[in-house]
Scaffold this active site. Sequence first.
Site, PDB file in Angstrom:
ATOM      1  CG  HIS A  47      -1.707  -8.925  30.316  1.00 16.29           C
ATOM      2  ND1 HIS A  47      -2.780  -9.021  29.991  1.00 16.29           N
ATOM      3  CD2 HIS A  47      -1.232  -9.764  30.116  1.00 16.29           C
ATOM      4  CE1 HIS A  47      -2.863 -10.039  28.665  1.00 16.29           C
ATOM      5  NE2 HIS A  47      -1.233 -10.763  29.090  1.00 16.29           N
ATOM      6  CD  GLU A  48       3.021 -10.564  30.763  1.00 17.56           C
ATOM      7  OE1 GLU A  48       2.556 -11.882  30.882  1.00 17.56           O
ATOM      8  OE2 GLU A  48       2.863 -10.130  29.479  1.00 17.56           O
TER       9      GLU A  48
HETATM   10 CO    CO Z   1      -1.198 -12.711  28.211  1.00 20.87          CO
END
Ligand code: CO
Length: 502
Positions: free
Chosen positions: A263-264
Site C-alpha cells: 500500500h505505502e
Molecule cells: Co493510503
Amino acid sequence: MTASQTFADLKNKLAEATDLKGAMALLMWDQEVMMPTGGIRTRARQMSTLSGIQHDLFVQQCGTLIRSLRGREQELSEWEQINFQAIVREFDRMEKVPTALVMEMQHAAVGAQHAWEQARKAGDFAHFQPALEKLLQLKLQEADALGYEKNPYDAHLETFEPGATAARLTEFFALVRRELSPLLEAIRQAPQVDDTFLNQEVPVAAQLAFTEKVLARMGYSFEHGRQDVSTHPFTIGMGPEDVRVTTRAKLSDVTECLYSSIHEGGHALYEQGLPMEHYGLPAAENASIGIHESQSRVWENNVGRSLSFWEYWFEEFRELFPDKLKGKSAMDVFRAVNKVTPSLIRTAADELTYHFHIMLRFEIENSLLNGEVKVAELPEIWNAKVKQYLGLDVPNPLVGVLQDVHWSHGSFGYFPTYSLGSFYAAQFMHKATEALPTIQAQLRAGEMGDFRNWLKHNIHQKGRLQTPENLALSVSGEMLNVKYFIDYAKEKFGVVYGIKIG
Ligand code: CO
C-alpha cells in the site's frame, strides 16, 4: 519585467516553499521513526517555526508575485497559464479564510483532540461532544468563508478532492450499496474461507526482507527511498528523489506487513514518479488525496490481492513459514487474503465491507454540516447505521463513533477519499488492461514494470493541473464511473467464494 520572467521568479519562490515542506517532512519522518521521546518539545517548536516561515513565504512573497501576474495571464505561455491557474486556485482559497478563524480552528482542534482522547479513556462520547460541537461551528464558518453552491460540506470536500460534491458521492454510494449488498449477503451464506494457516510466526526480519523484494519488483527505488518500521505505516516525500515508506509487522500475521508495504509502496511510486523538472509547480504535485489513494490501492488490492500476483509470489512466500504452507496453493493464499468479514473497525475491514464504513461516515458528516443531525445524536445514528450496513451491534463507542481520529482534527470531507481511491483504482486498472492486454500474464511472471510505467506516464507525470475527475477523463475517456469497481468486486469475490452474482 515580462510576465514570463515574473512567472520564473514565482516558480523559484514556490520551489523554496516546497524545500521547506520537504524539510518539515523529514522532521516528521524522524519523529515517527527515529526521534527519542524526549525530543518532542523541541521538535514541536521546530515544526511550528518552519511552518510559520513557509506560510509567510507563500502568502507574502508568492502572493506579491501572483498579484502582479493577475490580468497579464495571456502574456504567459499556455503551459505557464495552466500552472498559474492551479496556483491561483490554492492561493484564493487560502486568502478567503480570515487568519483569526484559521487560528481559532487550530486551537479548537487541539482541544478536540484532547477531548477525543479523554472520551476514549472514559469510553464515553459525552466527553468529546462539546469540543466537537465547537469545531463543527467553526467548520461551518470556514465553509461560508470559502463559499459553496448548495452544500457547506462541498466546501470541505474541495480541500481534499477538488471538484467532488456531496451530490455526486451520494450517487456513487447509492450504486455501491445497491449492487454490493446482495454480494455481501451471498458471501455471508457461502462456506467461509480458511485463512488460519497464515497465522504462523514468521521472524520480522524475514517479513521485511520479503516485502523489500516485492517493493523492488514494483519499481520502488531504494536509491531514492527506504523502508522502516513505525506504529502507523505511512509514506513521506522530501521531493521525488527521496520518498520513504514505513510498514508494521506482526509476528503471526505476515499479511499485515506485506500489504502495508505494498500500500505505502503504491503511494511512494506516485511521489517518485512526479516530474522533478517542474519542482515547486502544481505540475509536480499530486492531483488529490483520492488519486493518491488510488495509487496505493491499485497496488495493494488490484495487483497484490490478485490471483496472478500469488501465482508468481507463492513459491517464495511459502519459504517464510515454519511448515512451508504444506498442502496449500497460490489459490488458497489468494482466497485467504481476500476473506470478507464484516467488522466494527474501519482500519481492519476487508476490501468489500470497507466501503460501507466510509458510506456511513460520509452520510453522517454530510448531515452534520447541513444541520440535519446534532452532534449529541452521533452515537445513536452511528450504531443504527452499523447495524443496517454491516449487520453488527456496537458494544461500546471505542469500537463505534470514537474509533477514528479524523473528526477531532476537524477533517470533515476526508473519509470519502478512501473509497474514491478504490473506485479510481478499478477504473485505472480497467484502462491499463485495455492498453496492455498482457498485464495479467506479466504479473503471473512477476513482471510489474509495464504496469508501473503506465501509471507513471498517465497519472504520476500529470501532476495537479486538473481536477481528479478530469484526470480520469483524460486517462480513461470518462469521468469517475463506479461501475468498474462494482464489476471488479463481483468478479473477484465471485471467484474467492465460488458464487455468481448478476
Ligand atoms: Co493510503
